[in-house]
Write a protein that holds these residues in place. Structure first.
Motif, PDB file in Angstrom:
ATOM      1  N   HIS A  41      -5.446 -14.800 -11.488  1.00  0.00           N
ATOM      2  CA  HIS A  41      -6.343 -13.641 -11.588  1.00  0.00           C
ATOM      3  C   HIS A  41      -7.325 -13.568 -10.415  1.00  0.00           C
ATOM      4  O   HIS A  41      -7.535 -12.492  -9.839  1.00  0.00           O
ATOM      5  CB  HIS A  41      -7.123 -13.689 -12.903  1.00  0.00           C
ATOM      6  N   ARG A  42      -7.928 -14.694 -10.042  1.00  0.00           N
ATOM      7  CA  ARG A  42      -8.942 -14.659  -9.001  1.00  0.00           C
ATOM      8  C   ARG A  42      -8.343 -14.219  -7.657  1.00  0.00           C
ATOM      9  O   ARG A  42      -8.896 -13.343  -6.982  1.00  0.00           O
ATOM     10  CB  ARG A  42      -9.599 -16.036  -8.849  1.00  0.00           C
ATOM     11  N   GLN A  43      -7.222 -14.821  -7.268  1.00  0.00           N
ATOM     12  CA  GLN A  43      -6.673 -14.471  -5.960  1.00  0.00           C
ATOM     13  C   GLN A  43      -6.145 -13.047  -5.931  1.00  0.00           C
ATOM     14  O   GLN A  43      -6.301 -12.343  -4.926  1.00  0.00           O
ATOM     15  CB  GLN A  43      -5.585 -15.458  -5.548  1.00  0.00           C
ATOM     16  N   VAL A  44      -5.570 -12.569  -7.024  1.00  0.00           N
ATOM     17  CA  VAL A  44      -5.096 -11.189  -7.062  1.00  0.00           C
ATOM     18  C   VAL A  44      -6.281 -10.229  -6.982  1.00  0.00           C
ATOM     19  O   VAL A  44      -6.248  -9.229  -6.252  1.00  0.00           O
ATOM     20  CB  VAL A  44      -4.260 -10.938  -8.328  1.00  0.00           C
ATOM     21  N   SER A  45      -7.343 -10.531  -7.698  1.00  0.00           N
ATOM     22  CA  SER A  45      -8.540  -9.685  -7.665  1.00  0.00           C
ATOM     23  C   SER A  45      -9.142  -9.633  -6.271  1.00  0.00           C
ATOM     24  O   SER A  45      -9.584  -8.563  -5.801  1.00  0.00           O
ATOM     25  CB  SER A  45      -9.581 -10.211  -8.666  1.00  0.00           C
ATOM     26  N   GLU A  46      -9.172 -10.782  -5.598  1.00  0.00           N
ATOM     27  CA  GLU A  46      -9.725 -10.818  -4.244  1.00  0.00           C
ATOM     28  C   GLU A  46      -8.888  -9.987  -3.285  1.00  0.00           C
ATOM     29  O   GLU A  46      -9.432  -9.295  -2.408  1.00  0.00           O
ATOM     30  CB  GLU A  46      -9.817 -12.269  -3.765  1.00  0.00           C
ATOM     31  N   ARG A  47      -7.583 -10.036  -3.435  1.00  0.00           N
ATOM     32  CA  ARG A  47      -6.720  -9.248  -2.544  1.00  0.00           C
ATOM     33  C   ARG A  47      -6.930  -7.754  -2.758  1.00  0.00           C
ATOM     34  O   ARG A  47      -6.991  -6.980  -1.795  1.00  0.00           O
ATOM     35  CB  ARG A  47      -5.252  -9.617  -2.776  1.00  0.00           C
ATOM     36  N   ILE A  48      -7.054  -7.352  -3.996  1.00  0.00           N
ATOM     37  CA  ILE A  48      -7.272  -5.938  -4.291  1.00  0.00           C
ATOM     38  C   ILE A  48      -8.636  -5.491  -3.752  1.00  0.00           C
ATOM     39  O   ILE A  48      -8.762  -4.423  -3.134  1.00  0.00           O
ATOM     40  CB  ILE A  48      -7.172  -5.672  -5.803  1.00  0.00           C
ATOM     41  N   ASP A  89      -6.803  15.554  -3.254  1.00  0.00           N
ATOM     42  CA  ASP A  89      -6.309  15.912  -1.924  1.00  0.00           C
ATOM     43  C   ASP A  89      -5.313  14.858  -1.426  1.00  0.00           C
ATOM     44  O   ASP A  89      -4.322  15.183  -0.770  1.00  0.00           O
ATOM     45  CB  ASP A  89      -7.474  16.018  -0.944  1.00  0.00           C
ATOM     46  N   SER A  90      -5.598  13.616  -1.748  1.00  0.00           N
ATOM     47  CA  SER A  90      -4.699  12.500  -1.428  1.00  0.00           C
ATOM     48  C   SER A  90      -5.064  11.336  -2.341  1.00  0.00           C
ATOM     49  O   SER A  90      -6.122  11.343  -2.993  1.00  0.00           O
ATOM     50  CB  SER A  90      -4.814  12.088   0.041  1.00  0.00           C
ATOM     51  N   ALA A  91      -4.199  10.337  -2.364  1.00  0.00           N
ATOM     52  CA  ALA A  91      -4.456   9.147  -3.179  1.00  0.00           C
ATOM     53  C   ALA A  91      -3.798   7.950  -2.525  1.00  0.00           C
ATOM     54  O   ALA A  91      -2.768   8.067  -1.846  1.00  0.00           O
ATOM     55  CB  ALA A  91      -3.930   9.332  -4.596  1.00  0.00           C
ATOM     56  N   VAL A  92      -4.415   6.795  -2.728  1.00  0.00           N
ATOM     57  CA  VAL A  92      -3.906   5.537  -2.197  1.00  0.00           C
ATOM     58  C   VAL A  92      -3.733   4.558  -3.352  1.00  0.00           C
ATOM     59  O   VAL A  92      -4.579   4.494  -4.251  1.00  0.00           O
ATOM     60  CB  VAL A  92      -4.854   4.953  -1.133  1.00  0.00           C
ATOM     61  N   ILE A  93      -2.643   3.800  -3.325  1.00  0.00           N
ATOM     62  CA  ILE A  93      -2.358   2.790  -4.343  1.00  0.00           C
ATOM     63  C   ILE A  93      -2.213   1.440  -3.648  1.00  0.00           C
ATOM     64  O   ILE A  93      -1.461   1.309  -2.677  1.00  0.00           O
ATOM     65  CB  ILE A  93      -1.068   3.133  -5.111  1.00  0.00           C
ATOM     66  N   PHE A  94      -2.945   0.447  -4.144  1.00  0.00           N
ATOM     67  CA  PHE A  94      -2.830  -0.917  -3.647  1.00  0.00           C
ATOM     68  C   PHE A  94      -2.229  -1.792  -4.742  1.00  0.00           C
ATOM     69  O   PHE A  94      -2.637  -1.707  -5.909  1.00  0.00           O
ATOM     70  CB  PHE A  94      -4.194  -1.487  -3.245  1.00  0.00           C
ATOM     71  N   ALA A 145       0.836  -1.193   0.000  1.00  0.00           N
ATOM     72  CA  ALA A 145       0.000   0.000   0.000  1.00  0.00           C
ATOM     73  C   ALA A 145       0.876   1.250   0.000  1.00  0.00           C
ATOM     74  O   ALA A 145       1.916   1.287   0.660  1.00  0.00           O
ATOM     75  CB  ALA A 145      -0.926   0.007   1.215  1.00  0.00           C
ATOM     76  N   ILE A 146       0.421   2.258  -0.737  1.00  0.00           N
ATOM     77  CA  ILE A 146       1.140   3.532  -0.847  1.00  0.00           C
ATOM     78  C   ILE A 146       0.121   4.654  -0.684  1.00  0.00           C
ATOM     79  O   ILE A 146      -0.969   4.595  -1.255  1.00  0.00           O
ATOM     80  CB  ILE A 146       1.832   3.661  -2.224  1.00  0.00           C
ATOM     81  N   LYS A 147       0.489   5.654   0.086  1.00  0.00           N
ATOM     82  CA  LYS A 147      -0.379   6.816   0.228  1.00  0.00           C
ATOM     83  C   LYS A 147       0.392   8.076  -0.126  1.00  0.00           C
ATOM     84  O   LYS A 147       1.535   8.261   0.305  1.00  0.00           O
ATOM     85  CB  LYS A 147      -0.927   6.929   1.651  1.00  0.00           C
ATOM     86  N   LEU A 148      -0.238   8.954  -0.916  1.00  0.00           N
ATOM     87  CA  LEU A 148       0.327  10.245  -1.276  1.00  0.00           C
ATOM     88  C   LEU A 148      -0.596  11.339  -0.762  1.00  0.00           C
ATOM     89  O   LEU A 148      -1.826  11.276  -0.975  1.00  0.00           O
ATOM     90  CB  LEU A 148       0.478  10.384  -2.796  1.00  0.00           C
ATOM     91  N   LYS A 149      -0.023  12.324  -0.081  1.00  0.00           N
ATOM     92  CA  LYS A 149      -0.851  13.415   0.418  1.00  0.00           C
ATOM     93  C   LYS A 149      -0.025  14.695   0.485  1.00  0.00           C
ATOM     94  O   LYS A 149       1.201  14.681   0.345  1.00  0.00           O
ATOM     95  CB  LYS A 149      -1.433  13.075   1.791  1.00  0.00           C
ATOM     96  N   ALA A 150      -0.722  15.815   0.686  1.00  0.00           N
ATOM     97  CA  ALA A 150      -0.082  17.121   0.789  1.00  0.00           C
ATOM     98  C   ALA A 150      -0.813  17.948   1.838  1.00  0.00           C
ATOM     99  O   ALA A 150      -1.960  17.658   2.189  1.00  0.00           O
ATOM    100  CB  ALA A 150      -0.110  17.838  -0.566  1.00  0.00           C
TER     101      ALA A 150
END
Length: 792
Positions: free
Chosen positions: A273-280, A239-244, A151-156
Motif C-alpha cells: 500500500h505505501r509504495q503504490v500510494s507514493e507512486r500515485i 475537457d480532458s482527463a488523465v488516469i494514473f 498513464a492515460i490521457k483522454l481529450k477531445a
C-alpha cells in the motif's frame, strides 16, 4: 546497495545519446481490437483458456515492472494489466503468474468514424483517435519506467466532451480452499481514487493497485456499480482527463524466495500500500506532461541507439493488412525492419533494472494460469530472451536477469550438492559452495529447479554463456569481476563434477539429456550428448578467458585446463550430420528427427565451438539443420534462423526470417507458439542482427550473412564484442563504408573481402595505420570513444 550503485554507474558509463531514426516505426490499425472473451474450447499451454483477441489484436506497453494490453475500443475500452510479481499456484504447482486486473472504460461511442489506433515504437506511446457525432477524440497511453506508473490521457477537440465510467475488476477471485488456489480481493472507489487490494492464498501474497483520475473541467464522482458496490468512478463533460495506474505486491527479490516454502516466502514483507500510494502521489504531483517527457527521454536513450534501413518507403496501409500481404508473398522490407525493431521495443518494455526479467510472455499475461507458468525456462527461453540484448545495443537490459540469478544462487548451490550426491558422490566436496551451482529447465519468479529430467546439466553452461557475453560485449571489468566471473566459475565447479572418464580417457557428462528429446515415448537419457558436452566446453572456455583477463589463480583452473581437452564434444555421423548423441549412426535414428529443439547445435549458436575454423563441423551442422527442417515452433524457427546466420548462409537465414513473419506472428506482430510466447520476437531480432554483424571468431565481420534480397541498405549502432559500435552502408551487396566507434579503446580486428586495400581514417581525418593478419583480416589500434572510418 553496492551492487545497485555499480549498476547505475554502468548505465551512466554506457549511455548513448539519443539520435533520431530514419523513419517512424509503428503498428497501426483502422479498427479496434476485438474483445469477444476467451475461447474455453481451445486447449493450449497445459489446457488453460485461450483469449484469441488478447493474443492477436491487443497492443502491449510496459515498463519492466508492469505491462498493459490496450484494446483501443470506443464502446468499452479494455486495458488488461499485468505485473510480474503477482503469482498463484501455477500450472505445475511451483508458482506461476496470474493476471493483475482488468480495467474498463465505459465510453459508449458506438459507430465511430475515421478510427485509428497505433503503437509507436520510437516513443513507446499507444494512441487511439476517431470522430464521434462531429467531435474528434484522442487517447494516449504509456508506461513510465522511472516513476513506475502507467498513464492515460483522454481529450477531445471540443471542450466538455470527455465522459466515461472507470470500472476496474480484480479477475479470477475464488474463496480460499484446500487446494490453495484462492484469490480474494476488494475494489473500492473514494472520490477520484480507486483502490484494488487482495491476497493470493498459495503464497499469502498481498497485492494492491491504485487508479487515480484527474479531470480538467466537468465533474467527477465515485459511483456504485449495478450491484450497489462503490467501485467505479464517473467523469462527466470534462475537457480532458488523465488516469494514473500503479500496482505492486509484497514480493521482494531475495534468496529467501527460493529457499523457503510458499507460505514463508513473503512473510514479514511490507504490504504494497505505501509504495503504490507514493507512486500515485508522485505521478499526480509531477503531472502528465512531465511524466510523458521523462518517459520519452528514458525510452529513446535505448531505442534510438540502433537504426536499420532496408527501404526508404513507409507503407500507408494498416499493419494487419501489411502482414496479410506478406503472408501472401508480397515481400515488404519495412515490415522486416519493423519486426526487428519491435523485438527491441519489447525487450525495453519488459526488462529494466530493478524489475524481474522478461518471462515466457515478456511482461504480459491475461490468464489466471499463465501458459507454462509464465516462467524462465532455462533450456532456451531465458537465453533467447536476451540474445538481442548485446548485439542490438541494449546490454543494460540484462541487469534484471543478473539480479534474479544471484538471488537464486544459494538454492542453486543446494541443488548442485544434491545432484552430485546422487549422480557422482565420489566427486562431492564437503564444502557446499565448492560444488558450484546448477539450474534445471523450470524456473519462475517463485522457485527454480535443479539439473536433470528432460534437459541435462549443460543447461547451466547454456545459461552462463549469457554472463560471458555480458562482459564480452561491454568489456566492463567490474561486470566481469563482480557478476560474470563468479557465475561462470560456480557453474564450472558443478559441471566438473558431472563428468566421468571412459576407458579411452574421454570425459563425458553422465547422466546426459538433449533437451526434451524423446525416444520410444520416453525422455531419452544417455551419456555425453552433444548439448551437454558442448555447453561444458563453452563454460570452460569462457572461464579460462575470464580468469586470464582478471589474472585469477583459482585452484580449479588447472583442472579445467586438463578437462577441456578431454571433452570430445563434436562427432559426425554416417549421414554427414552433427550427431546429437554419441551412439547414433545415421541421422534421426534416435529421437524425433524433426524435433523443435536443435540443442546439439548450441555449440554453433549461441556457442562458438563450431566456427569457420572447423569447416567440417560447419558442414555437419548444415546437414543437421537441413534434416531437422524449418517448420516447427516459432521460437525453434528463431534458433534455426540464428544458426543459419552463423553458418553465414544469409539466404537460408532470411528464409527463416520470412517464415517466422509468415507463419508464426499474429496481427499485432507477437510471436505465436501458439499460444503467444515472446521468444519468437527476441530470437528474430537477434537473428537479423547476426545476419548483419558477427564478432564471435575474434574479429568483427560486418554483413557476414547478408541475403541477396537485401541488396542495398544500412545500419547504425549494432555492437560487436570488444564494445565496438558498428555502422555500415552497402550497395549491390557490397560494403560502401564502415563507421566504427571504439567504446573501450581496444585493438580492432575486422574482416571483409579485400579490406586490406582500403584506407582507415579517424574522426579528425587522420590516416590510421593497420596491419594485415590474413587475406581479409586487418587490425588497428583504437582509443576510447574515438570513431574510425573505412571507405570502400
Amino acid at each position: 546497495m553496492k551492487k545497485n550503485i555499480l549498476f547505475l554507474l554502468f548505465i551512466l558509463s554506457s549511455f548513448c545519446q539519443a539520435k533520431e531514426l530514419n523513419k517512424t516505426y509503428s503498428l497501426w490499425y483502422d479498427r479496434p481490437a476485438f474483445n469477444r472473451g476467451g475461447n474455453y474450447s481451445k486447449i493450449a499451454a497445459k489446457g488453460y483458456p485461450f483469449d484469441e483477441d488478447w493474443e492477436r489484436w491487443s497492443l502491449p506497453i510496459g515498463n519492466g515492472y508492469m505491462g498493459a494490453n490496450i484494446f483501443g475500443r470506443t464502446d468499452v475500452e479494455r486495458i488488461q494489466l499485468s505485473e510480474k510479481t503477482i503469482g498463484n499456484k501455477g500450472c505445475y504447482g511451483a508458482g506461476g503468474l496470474t493476471s493483475f486486473a482488468e480495467i474498463y472504460l465505459d465510453i459508449n461511442h458506438n459507430h465511430a468514424k475515421d478510427y485509428k489506433r497505433e503503437l509507436r515504437l520510437n516513443d513507446a506511446i499507444s494512441t487511439v483517435s476517431y470522430s464521434y457525432e462531429g467531435v474528434d477524440f484522442y487517447r494516449e497511453y504509456f508506461a513510465n519506467y522511472p516513476d513506475n506508473v502507467i498513464a492515460i490521457k483522454l481529450k477531445a477537440n471540443v471542450p466538455g466532451n470527455i465522459s466515461f465510467r472507470l470500472r476496474p475488476i480484480l479477475p479470477y477471485l475464488h474463496p480460499e480452499n484446500e487446494s490453495k488456489t484462492g484469490r480474494t480481493g476488494t475494489v473500492k472507489a473514494e472520490g477520484d481514487l480507486i483502490t484494488m487490494e487482495g491476497n493470493i492464498q498459495y503464497f499469502n501474497l498481498d497485492h494492491e493497485c491504485q487508479i487515480k483520475v484527474v479531470n480538467y473541467g466537468g465533474n467527477i464522482r465515485a459511483a456504485q456499480d449495478i450491484q450497489g458496490k462503490q467501485n467505479t468512478i464517473v467523469v462527466n463533460q470534462a475537457d480532458s482527463a488523465v488516469i494514473f495506474i500503479a500496482a505492486a505486491t509484497s514480493y521482494q527479490l531475495n534468496d529467501s524466495i527460493f529457499l523457503l516454502p510458499p507460505l514463508e516466502k513473503f512473510r514479514g514483507n511490507e504490504h504494497p500500500h505505501r509504495q503504490v500510494s507514493e507512486r500515485i502521489k508522485n505521478a499526480t504531483d509531477k503531472g502528465y506532461e512531465c511524466l510523458l517527457k521523462e518517459h520519452i527521454t528514458d525510452h529513446q536513450q535505448f531505442f534510438n541507439r540502433v537504426d536499420v534501413c532496408l527501404t526508404e518507403e513507409t507503407p500507408v496501409i494498416p499493419t494487419d493488412q501489411l502482414l496479410k500481404n506478406y503472408k501472401e508473398g508480397k515481400r515488404d522490407p519495412y515490415l522486416e525492419e519493423l519486426f526487428f525493431q519491435y523485438g527491441r521495443y519489447l525487450l525495453i518494455a519488459s526488462s529494466r533494472a530493478g524489475a524481474l526479467p522478461p518471462h515466457l510472455q515478456g511482461g504480459w499475461n491475461q490468464y489466471e494460469y499463465a501458459p507454462w507458468s509464465g516462467g524462465y525456462w532455462h533450456n532456451i527461453n531465458i537465453q533467447m530472451n536476451y540474445w538481442p540484448a548485446f548485439n542490438t545495443n541494449l546490454a543494460e537490459l540484462f541487469i534484471p536477469y543478473v539480479q534474479y540469478n544471484e538471488a537464486f544462487r544459494k538454492t542453486a548451490t543446494r541443488y548442485a550438492v544434491n545432484y552430485v550426491k546422487k549422480n557422482n558422490p565420489e566427486a562431492l566436496d564437503p564444502i557446499d559452495e565448492e560444488n558450484g551451482w546448477t539450474i534445471g529447465t523450470g524456473a519462475t519468479a517463485f522457485s527454480i529447479s535443479g539439473a536433470g529430467g528432460h534437459s541435462g546439466p549443460g543447461t547451466g553452461g547454456f545459461t552462463t554463456k549469457l554472463f560471458w557475453d555480458y562482459y564480452d560485449f561491454t568489456r566492463d571489468l567490474k561486470i566481469l569481476e563482480e557478476h560474470s566471473y563468479p557465475a561462470i566459475l560456480g557453474m564450472a565447479k558443478f559441471l566438473s563434477k558431472t563428468l566421468k572418464p571412459t576407458p579411452e580417457g574421454i570425459l563425458l557428462v553422465d547422466p546426459s539429456s538433449s533437451p526434451e528429446q524423446r525416444h520410444n515415448d520416453k525422455y531419452y537419457q544417455t551419456v555425453g550428448c552433444t548439448f551437454d558436452q558442448g555447453m561444458v566446453w563453452e563454460n570452460y572456455k569462457d572461464l579460462l578467458e575470464a580468469a586470464k583477463v582478471l589474472n585469477k589463480k583459482d585452484p580449479l583452473l588447472n583442472l579445467i585446463k586438463e578437462q577441456i581437452g578431454k571433452l570430445d564434444p563434436i562427432k559426425i555421423g554416417e549421414s554427414g550430420q552433427l550427431k546429437e548423441y554419441r551412439e547414433e549412426k545415421k541421422y534421426g535414428e534416435i529421437g524425433d528427427p524433426h524435433h523443435r529443439h536443435i540443442s546439439h547445435l548450441c555449440p554453433l549458436y549461441p556457442g562458438t565451438l563450431i566456427n569457420s575454423s572447423t569447416p567440417e563441423w560447419i558442414e555437419a551442422a548444415r546437414v543437421s539443420l537441413d534434416s531437422r527442417g524449418d517448420i516447427t515452433n516459432g521460437w525453434a524457427m528463431a534458433h534455426r534462423l540464428n544458426s543459419w546466420a552463423r553458418i553465414k548462409d544469409g539466404d537460408r537465414a532470411y528464409q527463416l526470417y520470412q517464415l517466422l513473419l509468415s507463419l508464426k506472428v499474429t496481427e499485432n506482430l507477437l510471436g505465436n507458439n501458439p499460444p503467444f510466447t515472446i521468444e519468437e520476437n527476441f530470437g528474430a531480432t537477434a537473428g537479423m542482427a547476426e545476419m548483419l554483424l558477427q564478432s564471435h571468431e575474434g574479429y568483427i565481420e560486418p554483413l557476414a550473412a547478408l541475403p541477396a534480397t537485401w541488396e542495398n541498405g544500412s545500419y547504425r549502432g549494432l555492437v560487436a564484442r570488444g564494445n565496438f559500435e558498428i555502422s555500415v552502408t552497402w550497395k549491390n551487396r557490397n560494403a560502401v563504408k564502415f563507421n566504427i566507434l571504439s567504446r573501450k579503446g581496444e585493438s580492432c580486428r575486422i574482416r571483409y573481402a579485400n579490406i586490406k586495400q582500403t584506407k582507415i581514417t579517424d574522426s579528425n581525418g587522420k590516416s590510421i595505420r593497420y596491419r594485415v593478419l590474413e587475406k581479409d583480416i586487418i587490425e588497428f589500434k583504437t582509443k576510447p570513444y574515438n570513431s574510425y572510418y573505412i571507405q570502400f
